[in-house]
Design a protein around this motif. Sequence first.
Motif, PDB file in Angstrom:
ATOM      1  N   GLY A   1     -15.133  18.362   1.907  1.00  0.00           N
ATOM      2  CA  GLY A   1     -14.098  18.337   0.878  1.00  0.00           C
ATOM      3  C   GLY A   1     -14.321  17.251  -0.153  1.00  0.00           C
ATOM      4  O   GLY A   1     -14.191  17.479  -1.361  1.00  0.00           O
ATOM      5  N   ARG A   2     -14.679  16.067   0.328  1.00  0.00           N
ATOM      6  CA  ARG A   2     -14.868  14.944  -0.593  1.00  0.00           C
ATOM      7  C   ARG A   2     -16.064  15.177  -1.516  1.00  0.00           C
ATOM      8  O   ARG A   2     -16.006  14.857  -2.711  1.00  0.00           O
ATOM      9  CB  ARG A   2     -15.042  13.646   0.198  1.00  0.00           C
ATOM     10  CG  ARG A   2     -13.820  13.250   0.993  1.00  0.00           C
ATOM     11  CD  ARG A   2     -12.645  12.852   0.092  1.00  0.00           C
ATOM     12  NE  ARG A   2     -12.841  11.538  -0.482  1.00  0.00           N
ATOM     13  CZ  ARG A   2     -12.704  11.241  -1.776  1.00  0.00           C
ATOM     14  NH1 ARG A   2     -12.400  12.185  -2.656  1.00  0.00           N
ATOM     15  NH2 ARG A   2     -12.871  10.001  -2.198  1.00  0.00           N
ATOM     16  N   LEU A   3     -17.171  15.728  -0.988  1.00  0.00           N
ATOM     17  CA  LEU A   3     -18.349  15.967  -1.825  1.00  0.00           C
ATOM     18  C   LEU A   3     -18.155  17.166  -2.746  1.00  0.00           C
ATOM     19  O   LEU A   3     -18.705  17.195  -3.853  1.00  0.00           O
ATOM     20  CB  LEU A   3     -19.584  16.170  -0.951  1.00  0.00           C
ATOM     21  CG  LEU A   3     -20.138  14.896  -0.312  1.00  0.00           C
ATOM     22  CD1 LEU A   3     -21.215  15.232   0.712  1.00  0.00           C
ATOM     23  CD2 LEU A   3     -20.702  13.949  -1.373  1.00  0.00           C
ATOM     24  N   ALA A   4     -17.375  18.157  -2.312  1.00  0.00           N
ATOM     25  CA  ALA A   4     -17.066  19.279  -3.195  1.00  0.00           C
ATOM     26  C   ALA A   4     -16.258  18.796  -4.397  1.00  0.00           C
ATOM     27  O   ALA A   4     -16.381  19.319  -5.502  1.00  0.00           O
ATOM     28  CB  ALA A   4     -16.302  20.362  -2.436  1.00  0.00           C
ATOM     29  N   TRP A   5     -15.432  17.782  -4.169  1.00  0.00           N
ATOM     30  CA  TRP A   5     -14.672  17.182  -5.264  1.00  0.00           C
ATOM     31  C   TRP A   5     -15.551  16.255  -6.101  1.00  0.00           C
ATOM     32  O   TRP A   5     -15.519  16.294  -7.328  1.00  0.00           O
ATOM     33  CB  TRP A   5     -13.481  16.403  -4.699  1.00  0.00           C
ATOM     34  CG  TRP A   5     -12.622  15.801  -5.767  1.00  0.00           C
ATOM     35  CD1 TRP A   5     -12.810  14.608  -6.408  1.00  0.00           C
ATOM     36  CD2 TRP A   5     -11.450  16.385  -6.353  1.00  0.00           C
ATOM     37  NE1 TRP A   5     -11.829  14.411  -7.352  1.00  0.00           N
ATOM     38  CE2 TRP A   5     -10.981  15.485  -7.346  1.00  0.00           C
ATOM     39  CE3 TRP A   5     -10.755  17.570  -6.125  1.00  0.00           C
ATOM     40  CZ2 TRP A   5      -9.836  15.750  -8.095  1.00  0.00           C
ATOM     41  CZ3 TRP A   5      -9.615  17.827  -6.879  1.00  0.00           C
ATOM     42  CH2 TRP A   5      -9.172  16.923  -7.861  1.00  0.00           C
TER      43      TRP A   5
END
Length: 679
Positions: free
Chosen positions: A445-449
């Motif tokens: 989730g953090r890297l997709a953001w």
Amino acid sequence: MNRTVLYIVFSLCISAGCLKAEDGSRLWLRAEMTAQAQVKANRESPTITVAVEELKTQWKGAPVQLHIHRNKKLRNLGKDSYIISGDKQAGITIQSGSDIGLLYGAYHLLRLQETQNDNGVLQVEESPAYDLRLLNHWDNLNGTVERGYAGYSIWKWDELPAKISPRYKEYARANASIGINGTVLNNVNASPDILTEDYLQKVKVIADILRPYGIKVYLSVNFSSPKILSGLSGSDPLDTGVQRWWRNKIGEIYRLIPDFGGFLVKANSEGQPGPQDYGRTHADGANMLADALKPYVGIVMWRAFVYNPTPEDRAKQAYQEFIPLDGKFRDNVIVQVKNGPIDFQPREPFSPLFGAMKHTALMPELQITQEYLGFSNHLVFLAPQWKEFFESDTYCNGKGSTVAKTTDGTLFSHPVSAIAGVANIGQDINWCGHHFAQANWYAFGRLAWDHGLTADEIADEWLRMTFTRDEAFVTPVKEMMLDSWGAAVNYMMPLGLHHIFAWDHHYGPEPWCDIPGVRPDWLPRYYHNAGEEGIGFDRTTGGSDAVSQYHAPLKEYFNDIATCPEDLLLWFHHVPWDHPMKNGRTLWDELCYRYDTGVQQVREFQKIWDRMENYIDGDRFRHVQSRLKIHAHDAVWWKDACLLYFQTYSGRPIPYDIERPMHELDDLKKIKLDLRHHN
């Protein structure tokens, strides 16, 4: 009891590991919800209500203003974006052009608080790297999960729509907290039944629960659904009757779920039906669905995971099928491409499709669930792997044309950018089977953001929110996490070895596997090609020529054994056992040292974790400790199986300063695990 005695008792309790038991069900959202913060918003909606409630019950600072603002700056940032300004003492303002932007801003502020990064004046501007940030659930309608290692599916289809699990809302909250805004509910090997009226009513209930958290639902569909569900003579995408069937079905879906996201399709892959069954192309199939979805602003995610039983190198086949179709897909089609050209291996070069299809939107597909990395028994933090993928240079527009830039809209302009991760979620109380597997859900989730975040930053956040902020815990455990992927590559398949797993379930090693009648590219020997002269897959211009699918100078770089990165050496080259490595060792010796290093790394993880006993609750400590014992055992299993087997070809001794094998090769060959029903 006086205060001094109370202090002594408390200290003894902490030192004895008497912290409150936890089961991991709260994931990284462990803040006590006892605050009474002052929070105001300049408008109301279900999403803003969630944001207000999260802040009211958890924020421990000055009053917070949530403000929908449609100024030019926020419009330029995008609908999911937000600005946080102010300070913890005087007051905080969160601004966005959308309700969901305010919710993301609220979670960001709470993350800063829980990681103790909310001191001083705040001036934060955040925009997501990808428009669509999706989880792909490989969940079947009977409750099983393909390649899932945390129990049965969280979607209780047999109970819906009448009975609603409280986990659906908890799932929505966890995903929104890390910016995930879409979920594909069912397996890519899709049952047509998901499109029946009964199941669509169940899907509607889930969609209604996820909606306030900014999460749209998507469905995987079987391409033969018109034939199977309604008895049409076929499912030819150019047949007007088939087209009408899909238009009607899509209309039915949108009447139930007005914000439905669209379809994910696996077609003409591993036996799944598709447009090629009718002499049509992937573009024909995708465009037929895209045209039917277009009036509702729905999208088609068409997977590029295709390969056929041919003499051609499997690593080349997706490129060969899709490059001729570049520019022929509708603008609401996104081709979904696995990070590597084979299949979620512990380490692969990036798929050459990235950077090659300049006129078609591509979305990376990453695997969060650890199908090829020890399931939920092995502690393998995947952010370093994904960072290597994002930062790989395709050279498609010259130096600096990273995979991330080819897919996030930086280099190529498409209506929508997207990324997907194959979920590792199940009914286990801790969601993911292994407490540390939660970190991979979080990291995705953090890297997709923001794919610019470092693996170190993500691990640091997750540890502080999930366990404790005590530096004596965070520093060594973070180092363990950051080393864990490299360790897995070492004890499984170093130097570019790949796909030498046990047949079918992919859990343990079986480089000797040879099943009569099975297509070669499903067997390890196809990939390692071990013989008396050497080991590895020759993908140079003198071999399968897979190197030519990469842009210069990568083609030349990979093609030359002198410049090919040693971490990918056996991926691109068949190498003699006595080939000199850069450190002066022979290939055989280096292979032995890499395997042994992986074993020693996992044993060091055990030592690190054992020293952490006094910093966290006993339940989670013992759970991870138990998993690390399995992990260490499996690392030795991998080392012994691979080295003893490959030694039958190299004919060379294992270096004498390396720990001796603990097993006999014949005994290892007898191991047969039945994991077909492992969920």
